[in-house]
Design an enzyme around this catalytic site. Structure first.
Site, short mmCIF file in Angstrom:
data_model
loop_
_atom_site.label_atom_id
_atom_site.label_comp_id
_atom_site.label_asym_id
_atom_site.label_seq_id
_atom_site.Cartn_x
_atom_site.Cartn_y
_atom_site.Cartn_z
N ASP A 1 43.12 25.48 5.79
CA ASP A 1 41.81 25.56 6.46
C ASP A 1 41.04 26.82 6.08
OD1 ASP A 1 42.03 23.16 7.85
OD2 ASP A 1 43.14 24.09 9.48
N ASP B 1 39.10 20.63 15.38
CA ASP B 1 40.33 19.86 15.23
C ASP B 1 40.64 19.15 16.54
OD1 ASP B 1 40.88 20.65 12.61
OD2 ASP B 1 41.72 22.54 13.30
N ASP C 1 43.61 25.85 11.92
CA ASP C 1 44.87 26.54 12.22
C ASP C 1 45.80 26.64 11.01
OD1 ASP C 1 45.60 23.92 11.94
OD2 ASP C 1 46.20 23.61 14.02
#
Length: 1027
Positions: A742, A436, A738
């Site tokens: 996900d 990310d 996070d």
């Protein structure tokens, strides 16, 4: 006066006069009158008495007997049964809160005495765990080892025959020495496992420390779930695990997944009509505040976790399983060899081919005593057992566990908490990392740096008051964060996500927003909570002053812009947002994105009561015809050291792919800044958007996935698709995440990396490793540790197999030709301690080097025992076989010594060869095996201990070890034989070897598929050792 009237009424009503009553009856009469009068007075003044205490928690006097106010069993039953009628019968949630002496707005007082009283009354938020396994437990486990039991039987037999033959004074030495040696082996091994178990328990305890938001004394703060007490007010958001049983106070669109408790996967909506929250369930949408009613063992989750924790959870990692099967297979090979040796020796003994020290036949038919036959049989069995002992590499599981625990501890110091042991192994084989942007590459410390109320940047002083009011409402009412103003004049505290904190800070400090005043002047009617798919949040509010109803939206600028048909300029005039104007705003958004700013837009619409009622019935908020209030650009500060970490990973052959929800312009800017995209690379196909990747056919995705470096405007589903494609292409994939969404990608990946700060509990539970500081530099560090784990295990395998190959060959030849191995039982046990325990400690705790990050990853196809390892171990084993067999058959004549001294020379030389070979095992490929050795104090310490103990064994424990003292010259000879292994190790590393595995060179194609880091079969084990 009132008392007199009541008395008169009683007397006039026919009550007997006091003069007519006896003394006892008079007393009863007065008591009755007193009680009646008291009740009458209470009924008269009841309305003037205060119904309840002041709402402020300051006036609450928490009594020591709080438990007498409420029964814990009632609270537990209330939530478990989930009957709204039962809750209403006791006065509802507000009555429960007042009974628990909790202010629903400010929480409990939270002082030390307050917490202690609540824990004494209702317990702590911990469930029972089984007691730590004692040292004695591991001692008992050692006795379950078949080799230990066989050695005990052998020692007992040796002791019995020795005492019968030589008397108790001299006859106990052989058997007694074996017993003592076995005792030492058991104690050392049990101590090792006991220590590692304690370390693992500590690491597990640290991984369970989850933080959650709570309000105490009016202040919102993060606390550990273990610190929660009954009466606490807890904040819940998407991804949180409900930490205790409780009741819903207030919130918006709260939905929980109760599958962990009920087995039903349907979403359960929690609101005022269904306010029950079960511990262990997970929030999948919305946000709320809850009142804690039961904690720890008073919840079903606590009971369930306690029963799970009581079970045996000693599961093995893939590499442990693989090595255990290898050990088992080599052990079976040893049994086969030992069985043939047994047959050969029995044949030679009973045919009279075995002679004693005087050259006489040991078996002479019927003239041989039964006692002598039994003694010889025991000796032959001991020789066969020796073969099994020396060939079985029992140190593999110990080495794997040791290096895993050691690396887990070191990774924790590098801000990474390992949740699954297997991740320690797998992380070293990673070929691709999907990361990310927010928090991983950046610091996740955000600040509003640009504000566009219309077509141009402006400050709040130039904004029309009406627009300013709408902006303040849009920030204050459409947020999951909060603002805390300390009474002491300290710095204002902002809570919530980093984005929420940045916007709240900007609104308070730049727009002079008074959040308390705004929340009191407006009522929130409906909320659509933010999630990663919608990328926006909305709210319907009603102003109390004029009862007008307003819709406020906030979210990703490109998403909000599509919902708008007009905009306000900085003077407050509404203007149409036609295609040309919309394009200008899009260019403005792209310009901010190109400057690495996250662009957030605010939009507003006033609606009628009928529209509001319709929206609430449909459970949706108006999404079109909005008026754009303005844009803010949020800067996320760059993390120092991340660019270097990205470069290190790329140099190590690991592909870095950035998957972000930001638009393509922001994603490109960040990727270029951190070196994920290079200026000189071909950009065609390197950057894609999520929807584009999603719409590819399977064949197109498989073709293009390797070239993709950045995927922008992506969803969690796109991330999952990417992981699946990469794995199908043969990559070993790590993924950072996070959010709750996900979780599928984290589970699908070979190694899931969740974020410790911003990560939800759902994401953490789905991951293998938690990055505690959300920093990609920490990911690069654990990648290096993972490679170190894999390399350390390979070092120990090479060392251990060298010992096994040399030992089995020497003992096999010696037993066949002289009917006895060169090593006694005690000496054999000592060699096992050196190789299994001390060898594992020395080699499995090597620290990672820079060279590890200069090589390509292992991936899925490289065999565990490589060509390099075969070259090294076979060269050393061949040298040891030649030296020791020469000593066995020619040592007495070469050195002019007795047989006893010669046997000691063989034992001492064999041990010292292993000591010096440990240095060779440090570097599998490098010729300089001493590089960095001064930094590995544990290795040098273990080598020193081994040498000292060997001197003690030879020089001071003659009868125990079956040795003779050696003079200085003989010690130098033994050391010389051992030290020759260094130049041999240096020379053989000049020999070129093919990269292709030996077994594949033999056209054994099936073998290649079996030799993966994560799969293993019995045939692989046998062929790996040359069978």
């Amino acid at each position: 006066m009132l008392t007199v009237i009541i008395l008169q009424n009683l007397e006039s009503g026919g009550a007997p006069h006091s003069s007519q009553l006896s003394v006892p009856n008079k007393r009863w009469h007065y008591a009755f009158v007193y009680i009646y009068c008291s009740r009458a007075l209470l009924s008269v003044f009841k309305d003037s008495l205060p119904d309840k205490k002041d709402a402020s928690f300051v006036d609450v006097d928490l009594k020591p007997d709080i438990k007498s106010n409420v029964d814990q069993a009632t609270l537990t039953k209330l939530v478990e049964e989930r009957k709204i009628e039962s809750l209403q019968n006791i006065g509802g949630v507000s009555k429960v809160a007042s009974t628990l002496e909790t202010n629903v707005e400010c929480g409990i007082q939270g002082g030390v005495e307050d917490i202690v009283r609540r824990r004494e009354a209702f317990g702590s938020n911990k469930y029972k765990t089984p007691p730590t396994k004692s040292f004695f437990h591991f001692v008992v486990e050692e006795f379950k080892d078949h080799s230990i039991l066989i050695n005990l039987v052998s020692a007992a037999s040796s002791l019995a025959f020795g005492i019968k033959e030589n008397g108790i004074k001299q006859g106990w030495y052989d058997g007694g020495s074996i017993f003592v040696a076995l005792f030492l082996v058991i104690v050392v091994s049990a101590a090792f496992h006991f220590r590692q178990n304690r370390q693992f328990d500590k690491l597990t305890e640290a991984s369970n420390k989850i933080q959650i938001d709570a309000v105490k004394a009016g202040r919102r703060q993060q606390i550990s779930i273990f610190e929660i007490v009954v009466g606490d007010v807890i904040f819940l958001k998407i991804g949180d695990q409900v930490p205790a049983d409780g009741l819903f106070l207030d919130g918006h669109s709260l939905q929980v997944d109760e599958s962990s408790m009920t087995g039903e996967s349907d979403r359960v909506e929690v609101n005022c009509s269904h306010p029950f929250l079960l511990s262990g369930t997970k929030v999948i949408d919305g946000n709320a505040r809850m009142l804690v009613t039961s904690v720890g063992m008073n919840t079903k989750w606590g009971e369930m976790m306690s029963s799970i924790s009581s079970r045996n959870t000693n599961h093995q990692t893939p590499l442990q399983t693989r090595l255990k099967e290898l050990t088992s297979s080599i052990g079976k090979l040893g049994l086969v060899v030992a069985f043939h040796v047994l047959i050969i020796l029995f044949y030679r003994y009973f045919t009279g081919n075995i002679k004693d020290e005087n050259g006489n036949k040991e078996f002479n038919g019927s003239t041989t005593k039964v006692y002598d036959i039994l003694n010889a049989v025991v000796g032959i069995l001991a020789a066969a057992i020796t073969i099994v002992e020396v060939v079985t590499p029992k140190g593999f599981p110990m080495a794997v566990k040791l290096t895993q625990i050691y690396s887990m501890k070191k990774m924790m110091a590098d801000r990474a908490m390992v949740r699954k042991l297997s991740a320690c192994e797998t992380i070293g084989s990673i070929t691709t990392i999907c990361i990310d942007k927010t928090g991983t590459l950046t610091m996740n410390k955000m600040k509003v740096t640009k504000f566009w109320p219309g077509k141009a940047p402006a400050t709040y002083t130039s904004i029309a008051p009406y627009i300013l009011e709408l902006l303040q409402e849009g920030v204050a009412l459409n947020t999951t964060g909060s603002v805390y103003r300390p009474t002491s004049g300290c710095k204002i505290e902002f809570s919530g996500s980093p984005t929420e904190q940045a916007i709240l800070s900007w609104a308070v400090q730049e727009l002079n927003m008074e959040i308390e005043q705004l929340t009191q002047s407006c009522k929130i009617l409906y909320v659509e909570a933010f999630n990663s798919q919608k990328k926006r949040s909305g709210v319907i509010t009603r102003r109390k002053t004029d009862n007008t109803i307003h819709v406020h939206w906030k979210g990703a600028a490109e998403m909000i812009l599509k919902m708008c048909s007009s905009y306000y300029d900085d003077s407050g005039i509404t203007k149409d947002l036609d295609d040309s104007e919309k394009m200008k705003f899009e260019q403005r958004i792209q310009g901010m994105a190109a400057s690495s700013l996250r662009c957030i837009a605010f939009a507003h619409k006033q609606i009628s009561k009928e529209d509001q009622e319709h929206d609430m019935e449909q459970k949706k908020i108006e999404e079109d015809g909005l008026t754009l209030l303005g844009l803010v650009g949020i800067k996320d500060l760059c993390r120092p050291g991340v660019k270097k970490a990205v470069e290190d990973c790329q140099n190590a052959g690991v592909n870095i792919k950035m998957i972000t929800g930001d638009n393509v312009f922001t994603a490109k800017a960040i990727a270029t800044e951190y070196g994920i995209l290079r200026f000189d690379q071909d950009m065609s196909g390197a950057v894609v958007e999520g929807i584009e990747f999603r719409n590819y056919t399977l064949e197109e995705r498989m073709e293009k996935v390797d070239k993709i470096c950045v995927m922008a405007s992506s969803s969690s589903f796109d991330k999952l698709l990417m992981v699946e494609c990469l794995k199908q292409k043969g990559h070993v994939v790590a993924v950072t995440g996070d959010g709750t969404n996900d979780a599928p990608a984290l589970k699908e990946a070979d190694v899931g990396l969740s974020m410790g700060i911003q990560g939800t509990e759902v994401a953490k539970e789905s991951s293998d490793i938690v990055i505690l500081d959300d920093n990609f530099a920490s990911v690069a560090k654990i990648l290096r540790w993972g490679r170190c784990v894999y390399k350390n295990i390979q070092k120990f395998i090479q060392f251990q197999l060298t010992v096994n190959v040399a030992a089995i060959t020497i003992n096999l030849v010696a037993v066949i030709y002289v009917s006895k191995g060169p090593l006694t039982g005690v000496q054999l046990l000592w060699v096992n301690v050196i190789t299994h325990t001390l060898g594992a400690l020395a080699l499995a705790t090597e620290k990672p080097t820079k060279e590890l990050m200069k090589k390509p990853p292992v991936g899925r196809t490289e065999p565990l025992i490589t060509n390099i390892m075969w070259r090294n171990l076979l060269a050393q084993a061949l040298y040891q076989i030649i030296v020791l067999l020469t000593l066995q058959f020619k040592g007495e004549s070469i050195f002019g010594v007795t047989k006893k001294v010669n046997d000691t020379l063989i034992f001492n030389t064999f041990v010292l060869c292993q000591v010096f070979n440990e240095f060779n095992a440090r570097k599998l490929e490098k010729k300089n095996v001493f590089k960095g050795i001064h930094r590995n104090k544990s290795f040098l310490g273990i080598i020193a201990i081994t040498i000292v103990l060997q001197v003690v064994m030879v020089e001071f424990l003659k009868k125990f070890a079956g040795t003779e003292r050696l003079n200085w010259g003989q010690w130098v000879e033994c050391i010389g034989f051992g030290i020759v292994s260094w130049p041999i190790g240096w020379i053989v590393k000049w020999i070129p070897i093919p990269k292709r595995p030996f077994l594949s060179c033999l056209n054994m194609k099936k073998m290649q598929g079996l030799l993966t880091p994560f799969s293993f079969r019995l045939k692989t084990s046998l062929r790996l050792i040359g069978v």
